[in-house]
Design a protein around this motif. Sequence first.
Motif, PDB file in Angstrom:
ATOM      1  N   SER A   1      45.037  38.953  35.494  1.00 51.89           N
ATOM      2  CA  SER A   1      44.454  40.034  34.722  1.00 51.89           C
ATOM      3  C   SER A   1      44.338  39.641  33.252  1.00 51.89           C
ATOM      4  N   ASN A   2      43.125  39.692  32.724  1.00 51.05           N
ATOM      5  CA  ASN A   2      42.900  39.419  31.307  1.00 51.05           C
ATOM      6  C   ASN A   2      42.530  40.712  30.590  1.00 51.05           C
ATOM      7  N   GLU A   3      43.066  40.872  29.409  1.00 54.33           N
ATOM      8  CA  GLU A   3      42.855  42.091  28.648  1.00 54.33           C
ATOM      9  C   GLU A   3      41.375  42.364  28.445  1.00 54.33           C
ATOM     10  N   GLY A   4      40.962  43.556  28.815  1.00 54.90           N
ATOM     11  CA  GLY A   4      39.594  43.977  28.586  1.00 54.90           C
ATOM     12  C   GLY A   4      38.577  43.506  29.597  1.00 54.90           C
ATOM     13  N   SER A   5      39.009  42.796  30.617  1.00 47.40           N
ATOM     14  CA  SER A   5      38.050  42.340  31.619  1.00 47.40           C
ATOM     15  C   SER A   5      38.583  42.604  33.021  1.00 47.40           C
ATOM     16  N   LYS A   6      37.718  42.439  33.995  1.00 48.07           N
ATOM     17  CA  LYS A   6      38.115  42.697  35.381  1.00 48.07           C
ATOM     18  C   LYS A   6      39.102  41.627  35.855  1.00 48.07           C
TER      19      LYS A   6
ATOM     20  N   ASN B   1      44.445  47.293  36.052  1.00 47.72           N
ATOM     21  CA  ASN B   1      43.861  47.641  34.766  1.00 47.72           C
ATOM     22  C   ASN B   1      44.672  46.969  33.665  1.00 47.72           C
ATOM     23  N   HIS B   2      43.994  46.307  32.759  1.00 46.36           N
ATOM     24  CA  HIS B   2      44.671  45.608  31.659  1.00 46.36           C
ATOM     25  C   HIS B   2      44.035  46.101  30.364  1.00 46.36           C
ATOM     26  N   ALA B   3      44.475  47.281  29.952  1.00 46.06           N
ATOM     27  CA  ALA B   3      43.793  47.989  28.863  1.00 46.06           C
ATOM     28  C   ALA B   3      44.164  47.481  27.481  1.00 46.06           C
TER      29      ALA B   3
END
Lengths: 111, 116
Positions: free
Chosen positions: B50-55, B70-72
């Motif tokens: 999981s990368n911040e802001g992306s799927k 979710n990586h908000a």
Amino acid sequence: QKEVEQNSGPLSVPEGAIASLNCTYSDRGSQSFFWYRQYSGKSPELIMSIYSNGDKEDGRFTAQLNKASQYVSLLIRDSQPSDSATYLCAVNLSGYSTLTFGKGTMLLVSP
Amino acid sequence: GAVVSQHPSWVICKSGTSVKIECRSLDFQATTMFWYRQFPKQSLMLMATSNEGSKATYEQGVEKDKFLINHASLTLSTLTVTSAHPEDSSFYICSAQTASSYNEQFFGPGTRLTVL
């Protein structure tokens, strides 16, 4: 396919002895190497990282890396019963963020 | 430093319900977080990156519609197990990666999920 191999053990050593844990990896492009300790029912804990050939010492732990032989090891000096755990070798391939883990070696230190 | 927390540490739920697990990096910013699953006496299995802001990027065989990630922010990632079934019972562990070039991962304490 990237592989990391470890002897599953258990490796049994008496208290006070040196425990030697070994790991081989298949991908020559691997750049970072890690040892994690995992107690039963708990999550892994990073105990050593090594990035260049040779030895790296931290307290009772020494990590050894030989990239030519694609071999990384962990030595635990003066082993204690509290060191009894599964030790996971993990390898990172340059350009990738993921780690490839071995299946782990169970270490048993008897009092 | 490099402390990662997870909440809850254990959860019991009924079959068909959804469960959300939170993973937080407490003292560093994690551009990348990972979710693993571990069954008793088995190896860690990577579920997704999981990368911040992306799927999130899911590993082969992991259902993205069942395991919602979710990586908000740079310190928070969540895993939601939707319509949980008994076979989803497992130990779920997150890890967070520092921004260094060595890609060290630090693990949270894990969440033990039991689905009745």
